[in-house]
Structures are given as C-alpha cells and as structure tokens.
Scaffold this motif. Structure first.
Motif, short mmCIF file in Angstrom:
data_model
loop_
_atom_site.label_atom_id
_atom_site.label_comp_id
_atom_site.label_asym_id
_atom_site.label_seq_id
_atom_site.Cartn_x
_atom_site.Cartn_y
_atom_site.Cartn_z
N THR A 64 -5.76 -4.47 9.96
CA THR A 64 -4.82 -4.15 8.80
C THR A 64 -5.22 -5.27 7.77
O THR A 64 -5.65 -6.53 8.25
CB THR A 64 -3.39 -4.15 9.08
N ASN A 65 -5.02 -5.00 6.56
CA ASN A 65 -5.43 -5.80 5.58
C ASN A 65 -4.47 -5.54 4.38
O ASN A 65 -3.75 -4.67 3.95
CB ASN A 65 -6.80 -5.43 4.81
N VAL A 66 -3.77 -6.82 3.70
CA VAL A 66 -2.78 -6.68 2.84
C VAL A 66 -3.55 -7.31 1.37
O VAL A 66 -3.37 -8.65 1.36
CB VAL A 66 -1.34 -7.56 3.24
N PRO A 67 -3.59 -6.48 0.46
CA PRO A 67 -4.28 -7.18 -0.88
C PRO A 67 -3.48 -7.76 -1.61
O PRO A 67 -4.00 -8.88 -2.27
CB PRO A 67 -4.84 -5.78 -1.54
N GLY A 68 -2.13 -7.76 -1.58
CA GLY A 68 -1.41 -8.42 -2.31
C GLY A 68 -0.14 -7.68 -2.62
O GLY A 68 0.17 -6.48 -2.54
N GLY A 100 -3.04 3.49 1.91
CA GLY A 100 -1.79 4.06 1.39
C GLY A 100 -0.49 3.41 1.16
O GLY A 100 -0.69 2.02 1.14
N ASP A 101 0.66 3.95 0.97
CA ASP A 101 1.86 3.46 0.88
C ASP A 101 2.48 3.31 2.19
O ASP A 101 3.18 4.17 2.56
CB ASP A 101 2.75 3.90 -0.38
N PHE A 102 2.50 2.22 2.67
CA PHE A 102 3.03 2.11 4.04
C PHE A 102 4.51 1.63 4.01
O PHE A 102 5.07 1.63 5.26
CB PHE A 102 2.43 1.03 4.95
N ASN A 103 5.14 1.37 2.77
CA ASN A 103 6.67 1.03 2.75
C ASN A 103 6.92 0.12 3.81
O ASN A 103 8.20 -0.10 4.09
CB ASN A 103 7.23 2.48 3.09
N ASP A 129 1.43 -1.58 -0.35
CA ASP A 129 0.14 -0.75 -0.20
C ASP A 129 -0.80 -1.62 0.58
O ASP A 129 -1.15 -2.48 0.07
CB ASP A 129 -0.05 -0.59 -1.67
N ARG A 130 -1.28 -0.81 1.64
CA ARG A 130 -2.36 -1.89 2.44
C ARG A 130 -3.37 -0.93 2.85
O ARG A 130 -3.64 0.44 2.60
CB ARG A 130 -1.39 -1.94 3.63
N ILE A 131 -4.25 -1.48 3.68
CA ILE A 131 -5.38 -0.86 4.26
C ILE A 131 -5.53 -1.45 5.72
O ILE A 131 -5.26 -2.28 6.12
CB ILE A 131 -6.62 -1.49 3.62
N ALA A 132 -6.13 -0.19 6.49
CA ALA A 132 -6.53 -0.43 7.90
C ALA A 132 -7.86 0.10 8.14
O ALA A 132 -8.23 1.11 7.73
CB ALA A 132 -5.39 0.38 8.83
N LEU A 133 -8.63 -0.79 8.76
CA LEU A 133 -10.04 -0.36 8.99
C LEU A 133 -10.54 -0.25 10.31
O LEU A 133 -10.00 -1.37 11.36
CB LEU A 133 -10.93 -1.44 8.45
N SER A 134 -11.31 0.61 10.88
CA SER A 134 -11.72 0.84 12.28
C SER A 134 -12.86 -0.43 12.42
O SER A 134 -13.36 -0.91 11.54
CB SER A 134 -12.13 2.15 12.48
N PRO A 135 -13.02 -0.76 13.59
CA PRO A 135 -14.07 -1.92 13.73
C PRO A 135 -15.53 -1.90 13.23
O PRO A 135 -15.94 -2.81 12.92
CB PRO A 135 -14.19 -2.05 15.37
#
Length: 243
Positions: A170-174, A150-153, A187-193
C-alpha cells in the motif's frame, strides 16, 4: 504508465455548485493514462452520471470503461474508470462488496497486461475490513499485475489497511481531504508485487481545491518488461474542458 484516482463528489464542488466541466478540466490536467473515479454517479433513482458522456467525448481524451449496469450511469456503485484513447480495454469486472449500504468495486484490464481496480469503501473500519477481503479475493482469481486505487476512507496512517497487506503493497501519496485544508489521506494505492511504484503524489491546483471535496492522487508505475503495453497512438494532451 500514469494512473490517477479522484473522488469527484458527483461533480459538486466546495462552493456547492454542480459543475462537471471543471471536474473534466481537473481530470485532463492529471495527464494520466487511466483515471479511476469515485462518486461518478448520483445515488438516487437510476443513478444518472454526474459527468455527461457527451461532455467527456467532446472535451477529453478519455473513454469510459463499459462498467455501468444501465444506460444512464457511468460506473458501478459510483466507481468509474476512464481510459485514454489508444489503450485497449481487454476485460472488465464489477465486484460486490459487503456492507449495510450499497458499496462496490470495479476493475479493468488494459491491453491484457495490467489490471486497474477502483473502489470506495465504507465509512466504518469494521465494514471496510470485510470489503477489502472481498476485493482481494475477487482480484486474486487472475495472475495479471494489479493496481488498486480509490477512496479507502481510512484516517489512520498505521492501521486499517491490514486486509490488503496479503498480496499488495500500500502507498499513501499524501493528505487529500478536505480540499480547503487537507488533513486526511483517505485516497490510497495498493500494488501487487509485479508492479513497481516510481512516484506518487497529490494533485494540488487552484481548480482541484474547489472542484470537489477530495484532491486527486496519481501514481507512475512500471511493469515487468514482458508486460509493458504497446505505446499509445492517441494525442498526448486533451483539449480543455468547458468553463
């Protein structure tokens, strides 16, 4: 699976024209299995969708997850999830987030094996932190592998995401904002283990630079062998959207 997230700005582009057709064309070009949207509905009145359902049905291979609380919205607080035909939606959830302004999150479960959540957090960090805590608490109730997009602002690359570090990577694609010269990775991504990130990136095309003020992000993920969904039977490539 390939997942994507896109703040479509209510289908209003950099040229200030509302054009859902070109937004759908960008969505089709992502080639994702699941697309999380922000600002998919307008903010006033009954919050009608900015992407007509008939247009999605006719010009994409996606089905909106049943998240809306009324008959005119596509999602919840503007957060919607599009799922490629052939994948089964086995659960949905609407999540209230604390804020001075209306904010929320949504999640869908795909084939009972992967949960995908979408959110659009507040502009100020002091409100984003309790929102992330509420989101984490809501998603912690199950054991399904989970990806949050999502958009984490959040403008900082080193601060601000601490509340999701407990239980997520957490991951930051760019950089995704603004589209004419991206400088902020909002806009970012967070993944469970249990979910492994294979690749991620920002979807940059001539059309995506004008269709919204955010560029879409994408991620290719893999699941534990026992949790991999069955191969989909739907057509791989969606027909083009109207111009």
């Amino acid at each position: 699976m390939k997942l994507a997230s896109y703040n479509i700005r209510k289908a209003v582009g950099r040229d200030r024209r509302r054009d859902p057709g070109r937004v759908i064309e960008v969505i089709n070009s992502l080639g994702a299995d699941v697309v999380v949207l922000q600002e998919a509905d307008r903010r006033l009145g009954p919050r009608p969708t900015a992407l007509p359902r008939k247009m999605l049905e006719d010009h994409s291979d996606y089905i909106p997850a049943p998240l809306a609380a009324n008959d005119v919205s596509l999602g919840w607080h503007g957060n919607a999830v599009l799922v490629r035909r052939g994948l089964e939606i086995t659960d949905t959830q609407r999540i209230e987030l604390p804020s001075l302004e209306p904010r929320g999150a949504v999640s869908v479960e795909i084939d009972g094996k992967l949960r995908i959540a979408g959110t659009h957090l507040a502009l100020m960090r002091r409100y984003r932190h309790p929102q992330m805590r509420a989101l984490r608490a809501a998603l912690a109730r199950g054991e399904t592998p989970t990806v949050v997009l999502g958009d984490f602002n959040e403008w900082s690359l080193t601060l601000g995401m601490e509340e999701l570090h407990h239980g997520f990577e957490t991951n930051v694609p760019g950089a995704t904002y603004p589209t004419f010269r991206p400088v902020a990775a909002l806009d970012r991504i967070a993944l469970s283990p249990e979910v492994k990130l294979k690749r991620s990136g920002v979807h940059v095309t001539e059309l995506s630079r004008i269709a919204s003020d955010h560029l879409p992000i994408w991620a290719e993920v893999s699941l534990p062998a026992a949790a991999v969904p069955e191969p989909r039977s739907a057509v791989e490539h969606a027909p083009g959207a109207p111009g």
